[in-house]
Design an enzyme around this catalytic site. Structure first.
Site, PDB file in Angstrom:
ATOM      1  N   ARG A 258       0.843  -1.195   0.000  1.00 23.21           N
ATOM      2  CA  ARG A 258       0.000   0.000   0.000  1.00 23.21           C
ATOM      3  C   ARG A 258       0.878   1.245   0.000  1.00 23.21           C
ATOM      4  O   ARG A 258       1.843   1.339   0.755  1.00 23.21           O
ATOM      5  CB  ARG A 258      -0.942   0.011   1.209  1.00 23.21           C
ATOM      6  CG  ARG A 258      -1.916  -1.169   1.185  1.00 23.21           C
ATOM      7  CD  ARG A 258      -2.904  -1.139   2.317  1.00 23.21           C
ATOM      8  NE  ARG A 258      -3.738  -2.344   2.284  1.00 23.21           N
ATOM      9  CZ  ARG A 258      -4.660  -2.654   3.180  1.00 23.21           C
ATOM     10  NH1 ARG A 258      -4.870  -1.837   4.194  1.00 23.21           N
ATOM     11  NH2 ARG A 258      -5.355  -3.767   3.071  1.00 23.21           N
ATOM     12  N   ARG A 273       1.571   1.497  10.250  1.00 26.37           N
ATOM     13  CA  ARG A 273       1.175   1.896   8.890  1.00 26.37           C
ATOM     14  C   ARG A 273       2.406   1.839   7.993  1.00 26.37           C
ATOM     15  O   ARG A 273       3.247   2.736   8.004  1.00 26.37           O
ATOM     16  CB  ARG A 273       0.579   3.307   8.912  1.00 26.37           C
ATOM     17  CG  ARG A 273      -0.144   3.706   7.635  1.00 26.37           C
ATOM     18  CD  ARG A 273      -0.649   5.140   7.734  1.00 26.37           C
ATOM     19  NE  ARG A 273      -1.602   5.317   8.797  1.00 26.37           N
ATOM     20  CZ  ARG A 273      -2.923   5.140   8.663  1.00 26.37           C
ATOM     21  NH1 ARG A 273      -3.419   4.795   7.487  1.00 26.37           N
ATOM     22  NH2 ARG A 273      -3.739   5.328   9.685  1.00 26.37           N
ATOM     23  N   GLU A 345      -7.144  -0.803  14.828  1.00 24.31           N
ATOM     24  CA  GLU A 345      -7.683  -1.880  13.999  1.00 24.31           C
ATOM     25  C   GLU A 345      -6.666  -2.999  13.757  1.00 24.31           C
ATOM     26  O   GLU A 345      -5.536  -2.751  13.362  1.00 24.31           O
ATOM     27  CB  GLU A 345      -8.135  -1.320  12.651  1.00 24.31           C
ATOM     28  CG  GLU A 345      -8.645  -2.385  11.687  1.00 24.31           C
ATOM     29  CD  GLU A 345      -8.647  -1.915  10.245  1.00 24.31           C
ATOM     30  OE1 GLU A 345      -8.458  -2.753   9.350  1.00 24.31           O
ATOM     31  OE2 GLU A 345      -8.827  -0.704  10.000  1.00 24.31           O
ATOM     32  N   SER A 348     -10.637  -6.551   9.831  1.00 21.21           N
ATOM     33  CA  SER A 348     -11.885  -6.057   9.257  1.00 21.21           C
ATOM     34  C   SER A 348     -12.568  -7.228   8.566  1.00 21.21           C
ATOM     35  O   SER A 348     -11.894  -8.093   8.001  1.00 21.21           O
ATOM     36  CB  SER A 348     -11.640  -4.958   8.215  1.00 21.21           C
ATOM     37  OG  SER A 348     -11.272  -3.754   8.824  1.00 21.21           O
ATOM     38  N   ARG A 385       0.550  -6.254  11.457  1.00 20.95           N
ATOM     39  CA  ARG A 385       0.229  -5.267  12.491  1.00 20.95           C
ATOM     40  C   ARG A 385      -0.109  -5.912  13.836  1.00 20.95           C
ATOM     41  O   ARG A 385       0.011  -5.266  14.882  1.00 20.95           O
ATOM     42  CB  ARG A 385      -0.942  -4.385  12.026  1.00 20.95           C
ATOM     43  CG  ARG A 385      -1.233  -3.241  12.981  1.00 20.95           C
ATOM     44  CD  ARG A 385      -2.461  -2.452  12.621  1.00 20.95           C
ATOM     45  NE  ARG A 385      -2.235  -1.529  11.518  1.00 20.95           N
ATOM     46  CZ  ARG A 385      -3.109  -0.580  11.178  1.00 20.95           C
ATOM     47  NH1 ARG A 385      -4.239  -0.447  11.828  1.00 20.95           N
ATOM     48  NH2 ARG A 385      -2.846   0.221  10.166  1.00 20.95           N
TER      49      ARG A 385
END
Length: 420
Positions: A258, A273, A345, A348, A385
Site C-alpha cells: 500500500r 502503517r 484496527e 476487518s 500489524r
C-alpha cells in the site's frame, strides 16, 4: 456495481445510501439518465437493424427497374444503422462509467457518518495495568532484536522494516496459526499472485476512491495488491459456481503493498502503517441470502484468532462514510495498544453483497438452474500489524515479552528477552 433493477425500482434507496456515505446523491440521477439513454439507444439500433434487414429482403424480391432505388435506400439505411450502433456503444460506455461511480448500497443497520461515528458492539478482555511505564512496540522490538526500522529505511525508504530473528518467527507463526485455523474451518488455503490485471483490481473496487493507495507497474500494466482479497475475488471471475454444497471459502496468504498516500506524518513510528506487510485473508463466495450469516461467521473466526493471542480488543460496526466502496457492512476488531492508550484496527470483515461479483461476472445457479449473481465477503485472519498488540500487551517489567501459548510451538520460546 449495484443492481440496475434496484436503481430503477427504488432510486431513493440508492440516494439515501450515497448520503449516508457522505457521497454525492446526484450520481444516482446521472446513472438513471445514462441507463435510460442506453435503453433508448438499444431500441433505436434494434429498430433500424430490423428495418434494414426487411429492406434487404425487398431488394431481393424487387424487379430490375425497382432495384437501383431500393439499393440506394438500403445503403442510406446501412449508414443510419452504423450511426445508431455507434450511439449505442457510446451510451453503453457512459452507462458503465456512471454505474461504477456508485458505491455499494449501505446495509440497513449500519451507522451513518464518518470515521468517528462507529457503533461499539462489544469490548473483550481486560486492558493490562502495568506497574511500570509501558514501552511502545518499536522500543520493544529494537531491544529484543526482532524489528529493525533503521535498516529497512536504509534499504527501501520510509515505512519499510526488517523483521529479524524471533520477529520473523513470530510473524511466520502467527500466519501459520491463522492458516491452520482457516483450514480447520473449511477454507481452501491459497498463495495467490500479488500482481493483478487492471480489470481484476477495478472489479474489486480498489481503482475508485482508493486508487491512490495502489502501486501500479506502468510498463506491465499490472497492480500490486493491497490485500489477497483482490486475486481471490478474481479467481472465479467469468465463472458460474456450484454453491449447492454451501459457500466457497478461500484463505489467501500473501504479501500486501500500500502506498499510504495521504498519510504523511501519520503513524510513522513503527509498523502500524507501512508499505509492505504479510496477511492471511479469508474470502467467501456464497448465495446473497446466506451473506449476512456468513459475515457473522467470519467475525467469529477473527475473534477466535484474537483470543488465541490473548489481547484485549473491541468490535465496532463501521460507519457508512468509512466503508470502502464495495462494502455494504463492515465490522472491525480493534486491539488495545498500551503505548497509545487506545484501540487500533487489527481485523476487518466486510459483506460486499453482489457488488464485486457483478463487476467480475461471478454467478451461481439457483434452484431452477438459472444463473444469478453471487455474493462475496472478506475478513482478516492475521497480519503483520498484530505484532504491535502482541509485543505491547505482553511486555514485562524487565523488558521481556511473553509469547502467547498458541505461538510458542512456532517461535520456539515462551519469552523474548532483550539482546545485547
Amino acid at each position: 456495481m449495484i443492481d440496475l433493477r434496484l436503481l430503477r425500482d427504488d432510486p431513493e434507496l440508492v440516494r439515501a445510501s450515497q448520503r449516508a456515505r457522505g457521497e454525492d446523491p446526484a450520481l444516482v440521477d446521472a446513472l438513471l439518465t445514462a441507463d435510460s439513454a442506453r435503453r433508448s439507444a438499444i431500441a433505436t439500433a434494434d429498430k433500424l437493424r430490423a428495418e434494414h434487414k426487411a429492406m434487404g429482403k425487398e431488394v431481393g424480391k424487387a424487379s430490375k427497374e425497382e432495384r437501383p432505388a431500393l439499393l440506394e435506400q438500403a445503403q442510406q439505411m446501412s449508414a443510419r444503422v452504423k450511426e445508431a450502433e455507434t450511439a449505442q456503444h457510446t451510451a453503453e460506455a457512459e452507462l458503465q462509467e456512471a454505474h461504477r461511480a456508485i458505491s455499494n448500497i449501505v446495509q440497513d443497520g449500519a451507522p451513518a457518518g464518518g470515521e468517528d461515528d462507529f457503533v461499539l458492539l462489544e469490548t473483550v478482555g481486560t486492558v493490562p495495568e502495568f506497574d511500570f511505564t509501558p514501552r511502545d512496540h518499536l522500543d520493544l522490538g529494537e531491544s529484543l532484536g526482532v524489528l529493525d526500522m533503521e535498516r529497512g529505511a536504509k534499504v527501501s525508504g520510509s515505512r519499510f522494516y526488517f523483521l529479524t530473528g524471533y520477529g520473523a518467527l513470530l510473524q511466520l507463526g502467527l500466519l501459520q496459526l491463522a492458516a491452520q485455523r482457516a483450514v480447520a474451518n473449511g477454507f481452501t488455503m491459497m498463495i495467490p499472485p500479488v500482481l493483478v490485471r487492471p480489470e481484476i483490481m477495478a472489479g474489486t473496487g480498489f481503482l475508485g476512491q482508493h486508487s491512490a493507495e495502489v502501486y501500479h507497474l506502468e510498463e506491465d500494466d499490472l497492480y500490486l495488491v493491497g490485500t489477497s482479497e483482490v486475486p481471490l475475488a478474481g479467481y472465479h471471475s467469468g465463472e458460474i459456481l456450484d454453491l449447492g454444497a454451501g459457500p466457497k471459502r478461500y484463505a489467501g496468504w500473501s504479501s500486501c503493498f500500500r502506498r499510504e498516500a495521504g498519510s504523511y506524518g501519520k503513524d510513522t513510528r513503527g509498523i502500524i502503517r507501512v508499505h509492505q506487510f504479510d496477511k492471511v485473508e479469508m474470502f467467501v463466495y456464497c448465495r446473497p441470502e446466506d451473506a449476512d450469516a456468513e459475515h457473522q461467521r467470519l467475525l467469529a473466526w477473527e475473534r477466535d484468532m484474537l483470543a488465541a493471542l490473548d489481547v484485549p480488543y473491541r468490535i465496532i460496526d463501521v460507519a457508512a462514510g468509512d466503508l470502502g466502496s464495495s462494502a455494504a457492512r463492515k465490522f472491525d476488531c480493534e486491539a488495545w495498544v498500551p503505548s497509545q492508550g487506545t484501540y487500533r484496527e487489527l481485523t476487518s470483515t466486510s459483506n460486499c453483497t453482489t457488488f464485486q461479483a457483478r463487476r467480475l461476472s461471478v454467478r451461481y445457479r439457483d434452484e431452477n438452474g438459472k444463473p444469478q449473481i453471487a455474493a462475496t465477503l472478506n475478513g482478516t485472519l492475521a497480519t503483520t500489524r498484530w505484532l504491535v498488540a502482541l509485543l505491547e500487551n505482553h511486555q514485562q517489567a524487565d523488558g521481556s515479552v511473553r509469547v502467547p501459548a498458541a505461538l510458542v510451538p512456532f517461535v520456539g520460546t515462551d519469552v523474548l528477552t532483550p539482546v545485547g
